[in-house]
Scaffold this active site. Sequence first.
Site, mmCIF file in Angstrom:
data_model
loop_
_atom_site.group_PDB
_atom_site.id
_atom_site.type_symbol
_atom_site.label_atom_id
_atom_site.label_comp_id
_atom_site.label_asym_id
_atom_site.label_seq_id
_atom_site.Cartn_x
_atom_site.Cartn_y
_atom_site.Cartn_z
ATOM 1 N NE ARG A 175 23.319 -74.471 16.459
ATOM 2 C CZ ARG A 175 24.388 -73.860 16.723
ATOM 3 N NH1 ARG A 175 24.493 -73.148 17.849
ATOM 4 N NH2 ARG A 175 25.520 -73.347 15.973
ATOM 5 C CG HIS A 220 28.872 -76.827 13.577
ATOM 6 N ND1 HIS A 220 27.799 -76.139 12.764
ATOM 7 C CD2 HIS A 220 29.246 -75.988 14.434
ATOM 8 C CE1 HIS A 220 27.596 -75.244 13.298
ATOM 9 N NE2 HIS A 220 28.367 -74.877 14.296
ATOM 10 C CD GLN A 258 32.519 -72.828 12.894
ATOM 11 O OE1 GLN A 258 31.612 -71.981 13.278
ATOM 12 N NE2 GLN A 258 33.492 -71.864 12.569
ATOM 13 C CG ASP A 293 34.373 -77.151 19.714
ATOM 14 O OD1 ASP A 293 34.081 -76.330 20.460
ATOM 15 O OD2 ASP A 293 33.185 -77.820 19.115
ATOM 16 C CB CYS A 345 33.668 -73.630 16.094
ATOM 17 S SG CYS A 345 33.336 -74.495 17.407
ATOM 18 N NE ARG A 387 28.766 -70.919 10.541
ATOM 19 C CZ ARG A 387 28.240 -71.466 11.545
ATOM 20 N NH1 ARG A 387 29.016 -71.333 12.688
ATOM 21 N NH2 ARG A 387 26.997 -71.831 11.463
HETATM 22 N N1 NVA Z 1 30.887 -78.784 19.563
HETATM 23 C C1 NVA Z 1 30.186 -77.442 20.174
HETATM 24 C C2 NVA Z 1 30.120 -76.537 18.688
HETATM 25 C C3 NVA Z 1 29.331 -75.206 19.300
HETATM 26 C C4 NVA Z 1 29.412 -74.400 18.164
HETATM 27 C C5 NVA Z 1 28.595 -77.912 20.594
HETATM 28 O O1 NVA Z 1 28.121 -78.780 20.041
HETATM 29 O O2 NVA Z 1 28.263 -77.510 21.347
HETATM 30 N N1 CP Z 2 30.325 -71.725 16.206
HETATM 31 C C1 CP Z 2 28.815 -71.738 16.360
HETATM 32 O O1 CP Z 2 27.971 -72.200 15.589
HETATM 33 O O2 CP Z 2 28.684 -70.689 17.062
HETATM 34 P P1 CP Z 2 26.973 -70.192 17.705
HETATM 35 O O3 CP Z 2 26.995 -71.739 18.533
HETATM 36 O O4 CP Z 2 27.120 -69.134 18.509
HETATM 37 O O5 CP Z 2 26.033 -70.422 16.505
#
Ligand code: NVA
Ligand code: CP
Length: 310
Positions: A108, A135, A138, A224, A264, A292
């Site tokens: 990540r 992502h 997800q 989101d 998500c 997930r």
């Molecule tokens: N769009 C959000 C998703 C978090 C799981 C982010 O990137 O923070």
């Molecule tokens: N949806 C998701 O990826 O959650 P986290 O940021 O908690 O991993």
Amino acid sequence: MTSTKTIRHYLRFQDFSAEDYDYVLERSRILKQKFKNYETYHPLHDRTLAMIFEKNSTRTRLSFEAGIFQLGGHAVFMNTRDTQLGRGEPIEDAAQVISRMVDIIMIRTFGQDILRRFAENSRVPVINGLTNEYHPCQVLADVFTFHEHRGPIRGKTVAWVGDANNMAYTWIEAAHILGFKLRVSTPPGYRLNHASIDPKHLTSVEETDDPCATCEGAHLITTDVWTSMGFEQENDIRKVAFSDWCVDAKLMALAQPDALFMHCLPTHRGEEVSADVIDGQQSVVWDEAENRLHVQKALIEFLMLGRLNY
Ligand code: NVA
Ligand code: CP
């Protein structure tokens, strides 16, 4: 160790074909059933997953760590702040070293370019655990969740309400590959950047400023947060710009009567979604979060062992 000849990475949703997804979704169903039956399944005994995080996480960390353990393997959690990456070690060098010690890697991070450079220097499969741009794990869970509740997503209409963020760009790739229509409604000034979308993917996308038009007749409404990780400095200005992009009961009522709601997570109730919608009858967010675990086990199995005859 995985042979370099057969390495496949999962950096974007478009990295798999529709046939690959048919297989992975079916394996997700089977692995979920095994989990529910407390059936031991350890095809990855003695294998190690490295998980590298440059951003916070609850679901991604837990689902990957629990998932590899349930497959008989082991996870190593690395927060970049505590590693030499946090002190400027080149990503290419880190990839060379880490991929000599483990069998599969999940990252990540911020830019997709960082992930791509890591994968190019890795001897083992690399999975995108979220970047600024995509992502895919997800959306894989979301498609599986839709499948469980309503059957195949092919031919359906999905409504995206809110920010043109990593989730939105991943849904665009999914719409093209899996054959459904994606409607996207963003505030003016926050529209999709067409330069970063494959033109052939745009044929599956309809864009509008009007969240009502986006939701009309949709089989799934999804949204989101207004401000994704890494963009926190824009939070105040976004709260104003996005105030009409809240999935509430009025928007849900425009969709199909049996439309699903997905997010998500984590969420901000009262911002991108009202509490009555996310906690209501049409919301499947807890299944979506649980899934997930199941889809990523199927993904890891597929990347490491290929297609199984079962
Ligand atoms: N769009 C959000 C998703 C978090 C799981 C982010 O990137 O923070
Ligand atoms: N949806 C998701 O990826 O959650 P986290 O940021 O908690 O991993």
